[in-house]
Design an enzyme around this catalytic site. Structure first.
Site, PDB file in Angstrom:
ATOM      1  N   SER A  57       0.667  -1.139  -0.443  1.00 52.53           N
ATOM      2  CA  SER A  57      -0.211   0.145   0.436  1.00 52.53           C
ATOM      3  C   SER A  57       0.954   1.265  -0.233  1.00 52.53           C
ATOM      4  O   SER A  57       0.474   2.163  -0.798  1.00 52.53           O
ATOM      5  CB  SER A  57      -1.243  -0.266   0.873  1.00 52.53           C
ATOM      6  OG  SER A  57      -0.357   0.052   2.311  1.00 52.53           O
ATOM      7  N   CYS A  86      -6.913  -7.251  -0.288  1.00 49.04           N
ATOM      8  CA  CYS A  86      -5.835  -6.578   0.425  1.00 49.04           C
ATOM      9  C   CYS A  86      -5.419  -4.708   0.677  1.00 49.04           C
ATOM     10  O   CYS A  86      -5.500  -4.587   1.104  1.00 49.04           O
ATOM     11  CB  CYS A  86      -4.709  -7.558   0.281  1.00 49.04           C
ATOM     12  SG  CYS A  86      -3.365  -8.114   1.283  1.00 49.04           S
ATOM     13  N   ILE A 142      -2.247 -13.189   3.357  1.00 47.70           N
ATOM     14  CA  ILE A 142       0.026 -12.964   3.064  1.00 47.70           C
ATOM     15  C   ILE A 142      -0.550 -11.397   3.930  1.00 47.70           C
ATOM     16  O   ILE A 142      -0.489 -10.072   2.916  1.00 47.70           O
ATOM     17  CB  ILE A 142       0.044 -12.438   1.475  1.00 47.70           C
ATOM     18  CG1 ILE A 142      -0.367 -13.552   0.588  1.00 47.70           C
ATOM     19  CG2 ILE A 142       1.444 -12.367   1.327  1.00 47.70           C
ATOM     20  CD1 ILE A 142       0.367 -15.043   0.846  1.00 47.70           C
ATOM     21  N   ARG A 143       0.281 -11.750   5.041  1.00 48.23           N
ATOM     22  CA  ARG A 143       0.529 -10.290   5.657  1.00 48.23           C
ATOM     23  C   ARG A 143      -0.352  -9.541   5.347  1.00 48.23           C
ATOM     24  O   ARG A 143      -0.600  -8.130   5.294  1.00 48.23           O
ATOM     25  CB  ARG A 143       1.596  -9.571   5.671  1.00 48.23           C
ATOM     26  CG  ARG A 143       2.997 -10.046   5.708  1.00 48.23           C
ATOM     27  CD  ARG A 143       4.092  -9.633   4.507  1.00 48.23           C
ATOM     28  NE  ARG A 143       4.163  -8.136   4.396  1.00 48.23           N
ATOM     29  CZ  ARG A 143       5.423  -7.451   5.571  1.00 48.23           C
ATOM     30  NH1 ARG A 143       5.555  -7.836   6.159  1.00 48.23           N
ATOM     31  NH2 ARG A 143       4.887  -6.494   5.480  1.00 48.23           N
ATOM     32  N   HIS A 178      -6.647 -12.784  -0.928  1.00 47.35           N
ATOM     33  CA  HIS A 178      -6.265 -12.957  -2.155  1.00 47.35           C
ATOM     34  C   HIS A 178      -7.044 -13.369  -3.287  1.00 47.35           C
ATOM     35  O   HIS A 178      -6.787 -15.391  -3.519  1.00 47.35           O
ATOM     36  CB  HIS A 178      -4.765 -13.303  -2.392  1.00 47.35           C
ATOM     37  CG  HIS A 178      -3.448 -11.830  -1.930  1.00 47.35           C
ATOM     38  ND1 HIS A 178      -3.891 -10.817  -2.697  1.00 47.35           N
ATOM     39  CD2 HIS A 178      -3.432 -12.116  -0.366  1.00 47.35           C
ATOM     40  CE1 HIS A 178      -3.633  -9.895  -1.842  1.00 47.35           C
ATOM     41  NE2 HIS A 178      -2.923 -10.639  -0.424  1.00 47.35           N
ATOM     42  N   GLU A 180      -7.631 -13.682  -6.518  1.00 48.54           N
ATOM     43  CA  GLU A 180      -6.972 -13.407  -7.230  1.00 48.54           C
ATOM     44  C   GLU A 180      -5.574 -14.799  -7.368  1.00 48.54           C
ATOM     45  O   GLU A 180      -5.221 -15.045  -8.596  1.00 48.54           O
ATOM     46  CB  GLU A 180      -6.304 -12.020  -7.775  1.00 48.54           C
ATOM     47  CG  GLU A 180      -5.104 -12.042  -7.088  1.00 48.54           C
ATOM     48  CD  GLU A 180      -5.246 -11.431  -6.292  1.00 48.54           C
ATOM     49  OE1 GLU A 180      -6.439 -11.308  -5.309  1.00 48.54           O
ATOM     50  OE2 GLU A 180      -4.566 -10.282  -5.285  1.00 48.54           O
TER      51      GLU A 180
END
Lengths: 200, 293
Positions: A57, A86, A142-143, A178, A180
């Site tokens: 980000s 995310c 993920i994180r 995610h 995707e």
């Protein structure tokens, strides 16, 4: 998966500055839907909806501002359907207490970055999304962020433990994981069928 | 190791795509990198150019320095361990490093064996000079491959050679018939199932990044156009005249790698890039890319 004739006229923009944008385009491709990389303000005029992918980000904030995309995007997102995953979900929320990240305030929560911890705490799990899918969804975190100060205007579509991980507010859909990265384009299909096509 | 865990490991690499990972040696440099838009930093005591200059044994970094860098930034923090030095890797995992680089930049600890990376929950990135080397590392559990290039030189020629070699070798595999794949695996010295997978898909089973000699926005663009999905910059940033400007420019170049007019703008007035080294100035025994197999 059924390809609907309405898909023919659709172009889904994917913000392609950094992150998993190619995977989102691939997910749309599986549904037979065209996508377009959004890297410059002009690209926003050629799309029906937007995806903000996962990535960093901080990096996305810098590139959005550097390319003069932040302001025009903020404007089109007043009405345009958007799906954030995310980092994208962090950017779509209310401003977080971190000057490295500039949020769009399009959904009523405050994200907490990397709330599960570092990469070693990243995980995969099965989610039940009753309003959306008749099967479990394999979700890769993920994180990932968590969200607080979630207002009643936000509808939770799936939870992991006590935490909402898939949410919707009007034309805004967000996931802290995610979709995707998995083979299953079910959540992308929901975004197009229930949000993008319904908003036209 | 379960397929699930491997997807979680490659998942972070997916998030780093289209970005730049920068070598940093202090919390201050880490902050400069983050502010310039780096998607991750590589924490190490000396950048490759200085390791090359100083000589001696290069080892994994002091945990104190790694922790300070973890505290300074919110982006993922990677760190290097020596080739085959699984104890250093275990320490890095205990520090909750986001990605471990089993790196030829450090002095190898084991001349025969690389780390068995499936044993770790932390994902690994490994360097490769050709497809067979990449597939051996993936066979051991690497979740991300990068070209080795020649670290610390600011000279792109080796990274180009390695990327072109890998993509050419992948293309060559994809035209083979099924009954030729076992012989190909034998000749390459690579795991059969991975050779078959590359032959079927035409690409590596994990993301493919580039490292080793990238010093300018044009270098970043070149590697992305040759097939790299993300760029590692080691010495190229903090050995340049204006590190902040160079860092920012390379970040933009990784996004707009296919837009020459934009790259012209980005490349303007950045000051001197790192001086760099021609390959003939390096003794063959000092070539870092020949470390590991």
């Amino acid at each position: 998966m059924d390809v609907r004739p309405e898909y023919d006229d659709l172009t889904i923009g994917v913000v392609a500055l950094q992150g998993s944008f190619a995977k989102h385009a691939f997910s749309m491709g599986k549904l037979g839907i065209k996508s377009r990389a959004v890297r410059e303000p002009e690209d926003l005029k050629l799309i029906d909806a937007l995806i903000l992918p996962g990535g960093e980000s901080t990096t996305m904030t810098l590139l959005l501002e550097e390319e003069g995309l932040w302001e025009p995007m903020n404007e089109v997102l007043e009405t345009m359907p958007v799906f954030g995953t995310c980092a994208g979900a962090i950017l779509l929320g209310q401003q977080i207490d971190d000057e490295r990240v500039r949020c769009f305030n399009k959904i009523d929560y405050i994200a907490e970055r990397n709330a599960y911890g570092r990469q070693i705490e990243s995980f995969k799990t099965s989610l039940i999304i009753p309003t959306m899918l008749d099967h479990d969804f394999h979700a890769i975190f993920i994180r990932a962020p968590k969200f607080r100060e979630i207002k009643p205007s936000v509808q939770s579509l799936a939870v992991f433990g006590a935490d909402p991980v898939l949410m919707r507010q009007d034309n805004v859909l967000v996931a802290s994981f995610h979709p995707e990265l998995t083979e299953d384009p079910g959540i992308h299909k929901y975004f197009v069928d229930e949000i993008v096509l319904n908003s036209r | 190791m379960t397929k699930e865990l491997f997807e979680v490991k490659t998942g972070l690499a997916e998030m780093l795509k289209g970005g730049v990972i920068m070598d940093v040696t202090t919390p201050e440099q880490a902050k400069i990198a983050e502010q310039a838009g780096a998607v991750a930093v590589m924490a190490l005591e000396r950048i490759p150019a200085d390791i090359r200059r100083d000589g001696g044994i290069a080892r994994a970094s002091d945990p104190k320095m790694i922790k300070e860098i973890q505290k300074a930034v919110s982006i993922p923090v990677m760190a290097k361990c020596r080739i085959g030095h699984f104890a250093e890797a275990q320490i890095l995992e205990a520090l909750e490093i986001d990605y471990i680089d089993e790196s030829e930049v450090l002095t190898p600890a084991d001349e025969a064996n690389h780390i068995w990376k499936h044993d770790f929950k932390t994902p690994f990135v490994c360097g490769a000079t050709n497809l067979a080397e990449a597939l051996r590392r993936i066979g051991e559990g690497a979740a991300l491959i990068r070209t080795k290039g020649e670290p610390g030189t600011g000279n792109i020629v080796e990274a180009v050679r390695h990327m072109r070699t890998i993509t050419t070798e992948m293309a060559n595999l994809s035209i083979l018939k099924t009954d030729q794949l076992m012989a190909a695996a034998k000749n390459m010295g690579a795991p059969f199932h991975l050779v078959a997978q590359v032959a079927a898909t035409g690409k590596l089973p994990v993301p493919n990044f580039s490292a080793g000699g990238i010093a300018t926005p044009a270098d970043a663009s070149l590697m992305m156009q040759l097939g790299a999905e993300t760029i590692f910059v080691g010495s190229g940033i903090f050995k340049s005249e204006d590190s902040e400007a160079m860092a920012k420019a390379i970040v933009q170049a990784a996004t707009f790698y296919d837009k020459p007019d934009k790259l012209a703008e980005i490349s303007e007035g950045l000051g001197k890039a790192m001086k760099g080294l021609d390959m003939i100035e390096i003794n063959p025994e000092d070539r870092m890319q020949d470390r590991g197999w």
